[in-house]
Design a protein around this motif. Structure first.
Motif, PDB file in Angstrom:
ATOM      1  N   PRO A 239       0.673  -1.521  -0.198  1.00 41.32           N
ATOM      2  CA  PRO A 239      -0.166  -0.434  -0.124  1.00 41.32           C
ATOM      3  C   PRO A 239       0.650   0.782  -0.107  1.00 41.32           C
ATOM      4  O   PRO A 239       1.845   0.974   0.781  1.00 41.32           O
ATOM      5  CB  PRO A 239      -0.869   0.098   1.123  1.00 41.32           C
ATOM      6  N   LEU A 240       0.690   2.152  -0.908  1.00 37.47           N
ATOM      7  CA  LEU A 240       0.890   3.602  -0.821  1.00 37.47           C
ATOM      8  C   LEU A 240      -0.084   4.940   0.597  1.00 37.47           C
ATOM      9  O   LEU A 240       0.788   5.606   0.515  1.00 37.47           O
ATOM     10  CB  LEU A 240       1.145   3.771  -2.403  1.00 37.47           C
ATOM     11  N   GLY A 241      -1.280   4.182   0.329  1.00 41.08           N
ATOM     12  CA  GLY A 241      -1.968   5.395   0.965  1.00 41.08           C
ATOM     13  C   GLY A 241      -3.352   5.115   0.246  1.00 41.08           C
ATOM     14  O   GLY A 241      -3.574   4.296  -0.029  1.00 41.08           O
ATOM     15  N   HIS A 242      -4.307   6.020   1.177  1.00 43.89           N
ATOM     16  CA  HIS A 242      -5.597   5.892   0.298  1.00 43.89           C
ATOM     17  C   HIS A 242      -6.228   7.052  -0.187  1.00 43.89           C
ATOM     18  O   HIS A 242      -5.821   8.606   0.024  1.00 43.89           O
ATOM     19  CB  HIS A 242      -6.493   5.565   1.418  1.00 43.89           C
ATOM     20  N   VAL A 243      -6.760   6.905  -1.318  1.00 47.51           N
ATOM     21  CA  VAL A 243      -8.174   7.771  -1.316  1.00 47.51           C
ATOM     22  C   VAL A 243      -9.044   8.171  -1.581  1.00 47.51           C
ATOM     23  O   VAL A 243      -9.336   6.508  -1.494  1.00 47.51           O
ATOM     24  CB  VAL A 243      -7.513   7.541  -3.691  1.00 47.51           C
ATOM     25  N   LEU A 244      -9.402   8.639  -0.759  1.00 45.93           N
ATOM     26  CA  LEU A 244     -10.790   9.389  -0.227  1.00 45.93           C
ATOM     27  C   LEU A 244     -11.774  10.167  -0.956  1.00 45.93           C
ATOM     28  O   LEU A 244     -11.850  11.129  -0.640  1.00 45.93           O
ATOM     29  CB  LEU A 244     -10.673   9.512   1.637  1.00 45.93           C
ATOM     30  N   THR A 245     -12.978   9.463  -1.271  1.00 46.21           N
ATOM     31  CA  THR A 245     -14.059  11.090  -1.876  1.00 46.21           C
ATOM     32  C   THR A 245     -14.902  11.235  -0.682  1.00 46.21           C
ATOM     33  O   THR A 245     -15.414  10.168   0.520  1.00 46.21           O
ATOM     34  CB  THR A 245     -14.889   9.980  -2.653  1.00 46.21           C
ATOM     35  N   VAL A 246     -15.262  12.510   0.137  1.00 40.62           N
ATOM     36  CA  VAL A 246     -16.161  13.193   0.732  1.00 40.62           C
ATOM     37  C   VAL A 246     -17.590  14.018   0.368  1.00 40.62           C
ATOM     38  O   VAL A 246     -16.743  14.844  -1.024  1.00 40.62           O
ATOM     39  CB  VAL A 246     -15.403  14.014   1.503  1.00 40.62           C
ATOM     40  N   GLU A 247     -18.454  13.407   0.037  1.00 45.27           N
ATOM     41  CA  GLU A 247     -19.574  14.159  -0.586  1.00 45.27           C
ATOM     42  C   GLU A 247     -20.299  14.305   0.963  1.00 45.27           C
ATOM     43  O   GLU A 247     -20.860  13.819   1.445  1.00 45.27           O
ATOM     44  CB  GLU A 247     -20.114  12.941  -1.290  1.00 45.27           C
ATOM     45  N   ASP A 248     -20.525  16.029   0.322  1.00 38.82           N
ATOM     46  CA  ASP A 248     -21.582  17.216   1.032  1.00 38.82           C
ATOM     47  C   ASP A 248     -22.292  16.292   1.388  1.00 38.82           C
ATOM     48  O   ASP A 248     -23.596  16.761   0.223  1.00 38.82           O
ATOM     49  CB  ASP A 248     -21.386  18.443   1.340  1.00 38.82           C
ATOM     50  N   ILE A 249     -23.568  15.737   1.984  1.00 37.16           N
ATOM     51  CA  ILE A 249     -25.182  15.286   1.980  1.00 37.16           C
ATOM     52  C   ILE A 249     -26.125  16.003   3.249  1.00 37.16           C
ATOM     53  O   ILE A 249     -26.853  15.321   3.895  1.00 37.16           O
ATOM     54  CB  ILE A 249     -25.180  13.685   2.472  1.00 37.16           C
ATOM     55  N   THR A 250     -25.439  16.753   3.453  1.00 35.75           N
ATOM     56  CA  THR A 250     -26.156  17.738   4.392  1.00 35.75           C
ATOM     57  C   THR A 250     -27.135  17.947   4.621  1.00 35.75           C
ATOM     58  O   THR A 250     -28.513  18.122   4.692  1.00 35.75           O
ATOM     59  CB  THR A 250     -25.239  19.077   5.182  1.00 35.75           C
ATOM     60  N   ALA A 251     -27.846  18.377   2.920  1.00 35.29           N
ATOM     61  CA  ALA A 251     -28.716  18.935   1.837  1.00 35.29           C
ATOM     62  C   ALA A 251     -29.544  17.732   2.402  1.00 35.29           C
ATOM     63  O   ALA A 251     -31.251  17.522   1.908  1.00 35.29           O
ATOM     64  CB  ALA A 251     -28.841  19.807   0.836  1.00 35.29           C
ATOM     65  N   ARG A 252     -29.375  16.394   1.851  1.00 40.13           N
ATOM     66  CA  ARG A 252     -30.053  15.248   1.434  1.00 40.13           C
ATOM     67  C   ARG A 252     -30.910  14.642   2.223  1.00 40.13           C
ATOM     68  O   ARG A 252     -31.258  14.084   2.512  1.00 40.13           O
ATOM     69  CB  ARG A 252     -28.774  14.470   1.332  1.00 40.13           C
ATOM     70  N   LYS A 253     -29.678  14.916   3.530  1.00 37.36           N
ATOM     71  CA  LYS A 253     -30.216  14.681   5.225  1.00 37.36           C
ATOM     72  C   LYS A 253     -31.388  14.875   6.061  1.00 37.36           C
ATOM     73  O   LYS A 253     -32.034  14.218   6.300  1.00 37.36           O
ATOM     74  CB  LYS A 253     -28.831  14.396   6.303  1.00 37.36           C
ATOM     75  N   ALA A 254     -30.873  16.574   5.626  1.00 38.90           N
ATOM     76  CA  ALA A 254     -32.417  17.756   5.783  1.00 38.90           C
ATOM     77  C   ALA A 254     -33.342  17.496   4.867  1.00 38.90           C
ATOM     78  O   ALA A 254     -34.552  17.124   5.817  1.00 38.90           O
ATOM     79  CB  ALA A 254     -32.112  18.898   5.670  1.00 38.90           C
ATOM     80  N   ALA A 255     -33.204  17.070   3.992  1.00 34.42           N
ATOM     81  CA  ALA A 255     -34.529  16.776   2.654  1.00 34.42           C
ATOM     82  C   ALA A 255     -34.932  15.102   3.401  1.00 34.42           C
ATOM     83  O   ALA A 255     -36.146  14.813   3.377  1.00 34.42           O
ATOM     84  CB  ALA A 255     -34.387  16.803   1.370  1.00 34.42           C
ATOM     85  N   ASP A 256     -33.993  14.361   4.053  1.00 37.92           N
ATOM     86  CA  ASP A 256     -34.412  13.197   4.410  1.00 37.92           C
ATOM     87  C   ASP A 256     -35.971  13.115   5.618  1.00 37.92           C
ATOM     88  O   ASP A 256     -36.178  12.138   5.895  1.00 37.92           O
ATOM     89  CB  ASP A 256     -33.342  12.270   4.213  1.00 37.92           C
TER      90      ASP A 256
END
Length: 826
Positions: A239-256
């Motif tokens: 392993p050389l490391g990690h790639v992490l994707t981050v999605e802002d789901i605040t609006a979706r959580k509020a909608a949920d």
């Protein structure tokens, strides 16, 4: 595929070296080198301005420029070209220094030959191609990363950040420099961190990639919801490391959350509606526009006999089968009418629902259209309920309004209606109508002694016997109490009424067997005839009533036809009742007091209060002349309260005058004793007059006490608790139960004067009186003999050791003034 020639710019001031290099490169088969040669730095710069070249072979010792100056100028003019420094063996250190500043490599001119120079260029070109490819790849990654709406966080094998894209920086609120070297896990909300790390390590040891939804705490304290996806970077060895994707789901959580709240609210509303519909007493059924059932609540299931799952989708007429109660024809569908006319409609009256199993129920309902948001009719709702009981109750109430509840006979209202109809018909046909007014002789005695339950059964048996004695066209009515009326709608002669009366008297000559008792009941019958005895229903009824009173006066168990002179006496009776009301109001009543004497010593031990009526015109009126009328009219209750109050007041007056008073006995009528305010009324009078209870003795007959022995015992106990003395008057004439007599808290037994009258000559009366005296002695009760009028009676009672006596031989009733003289000290 043929690769294009490699363009080479040779910058060499030494013509011999330049020629040798061109010859070497010209002899190479692959790759093909296209060589241009210049001897000055200025010429090289001019050439590079015209177009790029792939390789620059550069001599650092040119006539117009030397050393690093040449290198820097050429590198700036050809930033993408491969620069290979040509160096003399004596100046190799400068060449190495140039490589340190960015040159791709260097060649020592003494070693340049046809073998090494092409190989060196080929190697450097390959490395340059790889570097260019890497740079292009990095440029593509950067472009994609910068354009990505997802945040990208790249970490080394230790978890430290080596790269973030703008989207990540925007999410966490930090610039690129502040994200470098950071650990993304530190941004996770403390409440989510343990879960996030557990999921991270589970993904690390398993085949699935890391995925999670957590909260990030930003630098300014703001909290956002993010979705994380991570993958490991490897080079094949580790392993050389990690790639992490981050999605802002605040609006979706509020909608949920809003959606979830809406769903929960909708569910709660649906549940409330369902519970409400299943809790109400009405049945609810809905249909679509085609008339098929779409819903039933629990009441509708019960009333129709269809389970909801079975009924859904079926035609309404199959599930909700209604017919006209009178014609039995299928009733119109209210749902179709409501949808067609777009209004609320009611069900036809007298509608009957046929349940699935055939059971019928009378129903009332209404149907209304159901609309969607656009206002279009999408179905109908029918609300209905079972009115079988209410309709039956209405019919029963209508029946009870015209019939007696106990016997089921027509009542006074229906009799009046039928009598009026019969009179009208008789008037047109020139016929006669007879009315028989009947009263049961001595029913009150039976009712009081055996109780209301036996009395009610007797009335029912009497009703059956009366109906059996008349025609179907005649009417037998219960007027009230023990009074009955028989309407003979059409008679030819007055003798027809007499024959019916004789038949009735004969029928009642036989005893009635009720509740194990053999009861002998006779009738007193009054007869009036239309039109001779009255032209209206009221007149005929009133005259029959009057005639009945004359039948009673003539010894009962007979019938009397109405005569005109009877009204005179009826008017007299009404006059007496009216005069009694006046007497109460104007204080015309007074009390006399008859002494009660100890038979052994001759000492006065008490007295009985006896009411008299001082009428302005008639003078003194004795109780026998007005008490029966007072009892019939209900005036006996206020008159009795007056007697008790006056007796208490008089005794207290004698006490206040210093006289040696004795207890006074007061008779209590049945109506008084059973009055709901009797006990409280006695207490009120005692409190009002201030008299001690022991100076008053209440006298009650056996029939009064035995009417409801249990209730009587409770009332007597309450009076005894107040301190009152209690006596049974006219003892021996009723139907006492010795067990109850023992339970009653009685102080005194008064032997009825009917037994005392012949005690000296009739052995049976003597035996009865002796037995009562002995019983009283055993029960530790005083025994007083009433009606002692002769010395022989007195001698017998003394011989039997009777305690006390009362009668004309011992003392006549005296006015309050005269009796008070007996109380004065001798």
């Amino acid at each position: 595929m043929i690769n294009p020639p490699v363009s080479v710019l040779l910058v060499e001031s030494d013509a011999v070296d330049a020629k040798r290099i061109r010859e070497v490169l010209a002899g190479v088969g692959r790759p093909v080198f296209h060589v241009e040669s210049v001897g000055l730095c200025a010429d090289a710069l001019l050439r590079l301005q015209k177009g790029a070249v792939d390789v620059v072979l550069l001599d650092l010792m040119l006539p117009d420029a030397r050393g690093f100056e040449v290198f820097e100028q050429i590198r700036q003019a050809a930033p993408d070209a491969l620069i290979l420094v040509l160096s003399a063996a004596s100046d190799e250190a400068t060449a190495r220094a140039a490589v340190g500043h960015g040159a791709d490599d260097y060649l020592v001119m003494g070693h340049v030959d046809a073998h090494w120079l092409p190989r060196a260029l080929d190697y450097l070109l390959g490395r340059k191609a790889a570097r260019d490819a890497l740079r292009r790849s990095e440029a593509r990654f950067r472009a994609m990363s910068d354009a990505s709406p997802l945040g990208i966080f790249v970490s080394d094998r230790d978890g430290a950040c080596v790269y973030t894209n703008p989207a990540y920086q925007k999410i966490v609120g930090l610039d690129f420099e502040h994200t470098l070297g950071s650990d993304w896990q530190l941004a996770v909300h403390p409440e989510d961190r343990q879960r996030a790390l557990a999921e991270w390590w589970n993904a690390a040891v398993g085949p699935t990639p890391y995925q999670s939804e957590v909260r990030f705490v930003l630098a300014d304290g703001q909290i956002v919801w993010v979705r994380l996806n991570a993958a490991a970077m490897t080079d094949g060895a580790g392993p050389l490391g990690h790639v992490l994707t981050v999605e802002d789901i605040t609006a979706r959580k509020a909608a949920d959350r809003v959606l979830r709240m809406a769903e929960e609210a909708l569910f709660a509303e649906k549940e409330r509606a369902q519970v409400t519909l299943n809790s109400i007493g009405d049945a609810v059924l809905t249909t679509d526009t085609a008339g098929n059932v779409t819903y039933l609540n629990l009441v509708a299931e019960t009333m129709t006999g269809w389970q909801r799952d079975e009924a859904l989708g079926r035609p309404l007429a199959e599930v909700f089968h209604i017919v006209d109660g009178a014609s039995r024809e299928t009733a119109p569908n209210p749902a179709q009418l409501a949808m067609r006319e777009d209004r609320i409609v009611g069900l036809a009256s007298d509608c009957v629902l046929l349940r699935r199993d055939g059971i019928e129920a009378s129903i009332e309902d209404s149907a209304a259209p159901i609309h969607n948001r656009e206002g279009r009719v999408t179905g109908a709702v029918i609300v209905f309920h079972d009115v079988s009981e209410s309709r039956a109750m209405a019919a029963k109430m209508a029946h009870l309004a015209h019939h007696d509840f106990l016997t089921g006979l027509p009542n006074r209202a229906l009799l009046t209606e039928r009598l009026s109809q019969a009179i009208g018909l008789a008037r047109r046909r020139r016929k006669q109508v007879a009315l028989l007014f009947l009263d049961l002789d001595y029913f009150k005695h039976i009712n009081d002694s055996l109780g209301h339950a036996i009395g009610d059964q007797l009335l029912q048996a009497v009703a059956e016997r009366l109906v059996a004695c008349v025609r179907n066209t005649d009417t037998v009515c219960r007027q009230g109490g023990d009074e009955f009326v028989i309407l003979l709608s059409e008679i030819e002669r007055i003798d027809d009424a007499a024959r019916v009366a004789d038949k009735l008297l004969l029928a009642f000559a036989h005893p009635q067997h009720i509740g194990g008792h053999e009861l002998h009941v006779t009738l007193s019958i009054g007869i009036s005839v239309y039109p001779d005895d009255g032209s209206s229903a009221d007149a005929v009824l009133q005259n029959a009533d009057t005639a009945m009173y004359y039948a009673k006066a003539n010894g009962r168990n007979n019938y009397q036809f109405f005569r005109t002179d009877m009204n005179t006496r009826a008017v007299q009776r009404l006059f007496v009742e009216s005069s009694l009301r006046r007497a109460l109001k104007q204080g015309e009543f007074l009390l006399h007091y008859q002494p009660q004497i100890d038979l052994a010593s001759g000492v006065m031990t008490g007295a009985e209060a006896l009411i008299r009526w001082q009428d302005p015109q008639l003078g003194i009126v004795l109780p026998a002349q007005f008490v029966p009328i007072a009892e019939e009219s209900g005036l006996i209750v206020p008159i009795g309260r007056w007697v008790l109050r006056e007796a208490c007041r008089q005794v207290r007056s004698w006490q206040d005058a210093g006289m040696a008073t004795v207890p006074i006995s007061v008779n209590i009528s049945a109506a008084e004793f059973r009055h709901k305010d009797f006990i409280s009324g006695v207490a009120e009078i005692l409190a009002e007059t201030g008299l001690a209870p022991r100076f008053i003795e209440l006298e009650l007959t056996e029939s009064i006490l035995m009417h409801d022995a249990t209730s009587s015992a409770q009332v007597l106990a309450a009076l005894k608790k107040m301190g009152m003395k209690l006596a049974i008057d006219d003892f021996g004439t009723g139907y006492s139960s010795l067990s109850y007599l023992k339970r009653f808290p009685i102080d005194t037994l008064k032997i009825d004067q009917s037994f005392v009258r012949d005690v000296a000559t009739d052995p049976d009366d003597a035996t009865i009186v002796g037995a009562v005296i002995e019983m009283g002695r055993n029960l530790k009760q005083r025994v007083i003999a009433e009606g002692i009028e002769t010395p022989a009676q007195l001698d017998f009672l003394r011989a039997q050791h009777c305690d006390e006596g009362q009668g004309y031989h011992l003392g006549r009733p005296l006015s309050a003034e005269a009796f008070g003289q007996l109380l004065e000290p001798g």
